[in-house]
Design a protein around this motif. Structure first.
Motif, PDB file in Angstrom:
ATOM      1  N   SER A 113       0.877  -1.226  -0.235  1.00  0.00           N
ATOM      2  CA  SER A 113       0.025  -0.134  -0.050  1.00  0.00           C
ATOM      3  C   SER A 113       0.943   1.208   0.026  1.00  0.00           C
ATOM      4  O   SER A 113       0.441   2.227  -0.523  1.00  0.00           O
ATOM      5  CB  SER A 113      -1.004   0.081   1.171  1.00  0.00           C
ATOM      6  OG  SER A 113      -1.697  -1.046   1.233  1.00  0.00           O
ATOM      7  N   SER A 114       2.055   1.022   0.701  1.00  0.00           N
ATOM      8  CA  SER A 114       2.884   2.415   0.725  1.00  0.00           C
ATOM      9  C   SER A 114       3.510   2.808  -0.322  1.00  0.00           C
ATOM     10  O   SER A 114       3.414   3.858  -1.191  1.00  0.00           O
ATOM     11  CB  SER A 114       3.915   2.255   1.839  1.00  0.00           C
ATOM     12  OG  SER A 114       3.402   2.041   3.060  1.00  0.00           O
ATOM     13  N   ALA A 115       3.701   1.445  -1.082  1.00  0.00           N
ATOM     14  CA  ALA A 115       4.481   1.722  -2.634  1.00  0.00           C
ATOM     15  C   ALA A 115       3.000   2.354  -3.671  1.00  0.00           C
ATOM     16  O   ALA A 115       3.574   3.137  -4.324  1.00  0.00           O
ATOM     17  CB  ALA A 115       4.853   0.321  -3.310  1.00  0.00           C
ATOM     18  N   LEU A 116       2.024   1.768  -3.232  1.00  0.00           N
ATOM     19  CA  LEU A 116       0.801   2.449  -4.192  1.00  0.00           C
ATOM     20  C   LEU A 116       0.727   3.831  -4.051  1.00  0.00           C
ATOM     21  O   LEU A 116       0.280   4.600  -4.964  1.00  0.00           O
ATOM     22  CB  LEU A 116      -0.347   1.285  -4.256  1.00  0.00           C
ATOM     23  CG  LEU A 116      -0.077   0.056  -4.741  1.00  0.00           C
ATOM     24  CD1 LEU A 116      -1.437  -0.945  -4.210  1.00  0.00           C
ATOM     25  CD2 LEU A 116       0.112   0.145  -6.204  1.00  0.00           C
ATOM     26  N   VAL A 117       0.693   4.223  -2.758  1.00  0.00           N
ATOM     27  CA  VAL A 117       0.351   5.716  -2.446  1.00  0.00           C
ATOM     28  C   VAL A 117       1.366   6.342  -3.085  1.00  0.00           C
ATOM     29  O   VAL A 117       1.402   7.496  -3.751  1.00  0.00           O
ATOM     30  CB  VAL A 117       0.462   5.836  -1.007  1.00  0.00           C
ATOM     31  CG1 VAL A 117       0.725   7.179  -0.565  1.00  0.00           C
ATOM     32  CG2 VAL A 117      -0.841   5.086  -0.302  1.00  0.00           C
ATOM     33  N   ALA A 118       2.768   5.887  -2.853  1.00  0.00           N
ATOM     34  CA  ALA A 118       3.943   6.699  -3.269  1.00  0.00           C
ATOM     35  C   ALA A 118       3.906   6.881  -5.093  1.00  0.00           C
ATOM     36  O   ALA A 118       4.440   7.798  -5.603  1.00  0.00           O
ATOM     37  CB  ALA A 118       5.455   6.129  -3.124  1.00  0.00           C
ATOM     38  N   THR A 119       3.394   6.163  -5.573  1.00  0.00           N
ATOM     39  CA  THR A 119       3.195   6.011  -7.220  1.00  0.00           C
ATOM     40  C   THR A 119       1.812   6.325  -7.500  1.00  0.00           C
ATOM     41  O   THR A 119       1.467   5.929  -8.924  1.00  0.00           O
ATOM     42  CB  THR A 119       3.846   4.537  -7.680  1.00  0.00           C
ATOM     43  OG1 THR A 119       2.724   3.442  -7.066  1.00  0.00           O
ATOM     44  CG2 THR A 119       5.198   4.329  -7.298  1.00  0.00           C
ATOM     45  N   ASN A 120       0.896   6.758  -6.883  1.00  0.00           N
ATOM     46  CA  ASN A 120      -0.239   7.004  -7.137  1.00  0.00           C
ATOM     47  C   ASN A 120      -0.450   7.765  -8.500  1.00  0.00           C
ATOM     48  O   ASN A 120      -1.315   7.270  -9.254  1.00  0.00           O
ATOM     49  CB  ASN A 120      -0.985   7.739  -6.156  1.00  0.00           C
ATOM     50  CG  ASN A 120      -2.638   7.908  -6.374  1.00  0.00           C
ATOM     51  OD1 ASN A 120      -3.348   6.802  -6.256  1.00  0.00           O
ATOM     52  ND2 ASN A 120      -3.019   8.924  -6.761  1.00  0.00           N
TER      53      ASN A 120
END
Length: 614
Positions: A113-120
């Motif tokens: 989820s953190s990675a998806l937030v950073a690459t939203n």
């Protein structure tokens, strides 16, 4: 409105929540290393990230910077629930779950989820159509939630709810011990949790305003109470849970916990070694798969061997159904290489804090050496008694013949000594038989102490007509002299006390003109002066039985040997009489006191409990 008096109050409230989280993290830093503290520091770090990012974002108008702060805020949302669950698991004594694959997958979800937030911006998994939408004088934003944002909020809700459940379970399981701490921390998560769900579902007149960061202010206050007033990390449920686990796992006795359907729920390491099966393999399988134990686990149960370890039942005894269900002695070919061992088995009901019957505990106590010693003592006792009785009878008979045929006074005296010693040996054999009976476990019965006293006195007069045996009972003729004890043990106490007084009399007494043997046996009942229950089913009343004589007295070293519970080569009793009295008294819960009698003799006082639950 009152809120209008505070400019940019949503930002102020959010920043206050973040500052409070940092302050609490600073306050508990000294407790690092204690169960749950490191995880709680992680909770505060995530909360501070959530609140401060959102609070600062409400004051930023630049769209790019505002989007970056919104992404940082989502990192706080993601990790708050994960860290809070980690805290709850470790604080309640479930740190093994933190190291499990399940919790590892939860952490993996957080990383993804953190990675998806950073690459939203590349995929829009968290939001799309991002735009500034001011309200209450602050830079709130509006956007369309992506599927991963909804999944994150749902996961956050589930994780926090699970943590709250663990804390509430602790509150219910351990009562007042951790009540304030668990209740405060559990309640503290509710305000921000509800606010987060309401924001995700766009409930309220201003859907673009997230109130969760503001709700961390009461959250922080409740946590502060738990840390300060309730001394949360000075004592925690890990201690209680570890004690429960240690109480089972560290015991040397094998212990098996069974469900109501007699399937294995838990084995301690000792049980694994004896039964030859690990706990994971045994779980949810019938105990009969590993041990043939013909123990009834209730009135409807039957013993049906079903293979597995070899076990032979030696005895069976059903006890109070609310306590121990059954006790048996079984022999097991132990799987740990210890050979064929004998175990005393105790099966008890397992209940929850409300008293509901939820299963059974089976405890196997290794009594191999005890049983071997018991068998050896039984064999030795019977052989010695048999030989003593036969050989002493032969010696006694020849002594009589010699005494009648000899004319030399010196030889007659020696023959008489042989006869008397032979009689003493025969009596010693009989006392050994009494000891064997005392060691056997028999049930107490309603026993009339007065009738027993009269019977012992009559037998003593018949055995030695030259002795004077008086009886005195202090009480009305129709008084109740009944108590519930082992009658054989009580009779052994009274009988041996009277016999000792007669047999060891030296003929120089003061109560009779000719100095012959004299014994008085008296009985009275004494009420409990303290007014406290004794725990025996009575009010603490006692029967006081006194045996007085005017003989030479009992040597101090013999009384000291019995009272110390040990005989030595230099200090040994001349017979078993005093030991029989001591062991018999222990079997009926009586106390025995020895005292000198004036002007001559001994007074033995036996204090017998009055048990009225007949």
């Amino acid at each position: 409105m009152a809120l209008d008096l505070v400019p940019a109050w949503p930002a102020v409230g959010s920043l206050a929540g973040g500052a409070g989280a940092l302050a609490l993290a600073w306050a508990i830093r000294e407790h690092r290393g204690r169960p749950g503290v490191d995880w709680f520091l992680g909770v505060f770090a995530a909360q501070a990230t959530w609140c401060l990012s959102y609070g600062v974002g409400l004051l930023v108008s630049d769209p790019t910077f505002r989007a970056a702060l919104e992404a940082t805020m989502w990192l706080g949302v993601i990790w708050t629930g994960i860290a809070f669950l980690g805290f709850a698991l470790e604080y309640t004594g479930r740190s093994d779950v933190v190291r499990s694959r399940l919790f590892g997958s939860i952490v993996g979800f957080g990383l993804l989820s953190s990675a998806l937030v950073a690459t939203n911006p590349l995929h829009g998994a968290f939001w799309t159509d991002f735009g500034v939408d001011p309200a209450f004088g602050v830079e709130t934003v509006s956007y369309a939630f992506g599927p991963w944002a909804y999944l994150t909020v749902a996961a956050e809700t589930v994780l926090v709810a699970s943590a709250v459940f663990l804390l509430v379970d602790t509150l219910l399981s351990y009562g007042p011990l951790y009540r304030r701490e668990s209740a405060a921390v559990a309640l503290s998560s509710l305000p921000p949790g509800f606010a987060l769900v309401a924001w995700a579902l766009q409930i309220g007149p201003v859907p673009q305003l997230q109130l969760a960061p503001l709700m961390f202010v009461p959250h922080v206050l409740l946590d502060a109470y738990a840390f300060d007033r309730a001394e949360m990390f000075d004592r925690n449920p890990t201690t209680s849970r570890a004690a429960e686990r240690t109480a089972i796992d560290d015991l040397r006795d094998p212990i098996v916990a069974l469900a109501l359907d007699r399937r294995v729920v838990r084995l301690n390491p000792a049980a694994e070694a004896v039964l030859g099966v690990d706990a994971e393999t045994a779980r949810d399988r019938p105990l009969a798969d590993f041990l043939d134990l013909p123990v009834g686990l209730g009135e409807e149960d039957t013993a049906e061997p079903d293979g597995g370890q070899s076990a032979d039942a030696d005895s069976h005894d059903t006890a109070d159904p609310d306590q121990s269900i059954s006790r048996e002695t079984v022999r097991i070919d132990a799987a740990d290489g210890a050979g064929r061992r004998t175990y005393a088995v105790s099966v008890s009901r397992l209940t929850d804090p409300n008293g509901t019957h939820v299963g059974y505990t089976v405890v196997l106590s290794d009594v191999t050496e005890r049983e071997r010693r018991r068998q050896q003592l039984e064999v030795l006792n019977r052989i010695l008694r048999h030989n003593l009785r036969n050989d002493a009878g032969v010696v006694h008979g020849y002594g009589e013949i010699l005494r009648d045929r000899l004319e030399d006074p010196e030889l007659v005296r020696m023959a008489d000594a042989i006869e008397r010693r032979a009689g003493a040996l025969a009596a010693l054999g009989e006392k050994a038989g009494t000891v064997e009976r005392l060691l056997a476990e028999t049930d107490p019965e309603a026993t009339d102490v007065r009738e027993l006293l009269d019977s012992v006195a009559a037998d003593a007069r018949e055995r030695d007509p030259d002795a004077v045996v008086e009886t005195a009972v202090d009480g009305a003729d129709d008084a109740n002299w009944t108590t519930r004890v082992r009658p054989d043990a009580l009779r052994a106490v009274v009988e041996n006390t009277v016999e000792n007084a007669i047999d060891h009399h030296d003929g120089e007494g003061t109560e009779r003109e000719e100095g012959g043997a004299w014994v008085r046996v008296s009985l009275r009942r004494e009420a409990n002066r303290d007014g406290e229950e004794s725990g025996r089913g009575d009010g603490g009343d006692r029967f006081r039985l006194s045996v007085e004589d005017d003989g030479p007295g009992i040597p101090d070293h013999e009384v000291e040997a019995v009272e110390s519970g040990r005989e030595t080569a230099l200090e040994h009793g001349s017979g078993l009489g005093l030991w029989v009295v001591a062991w018999g008294a222990a079997a009926v819960g009586a106390d025995v006191e020895y005292a000198d009698r004036e002007p001559r003799g001994t007074r033995v006082t036996v204090s017998i409990p009055v048990v009225d639950d007949l």
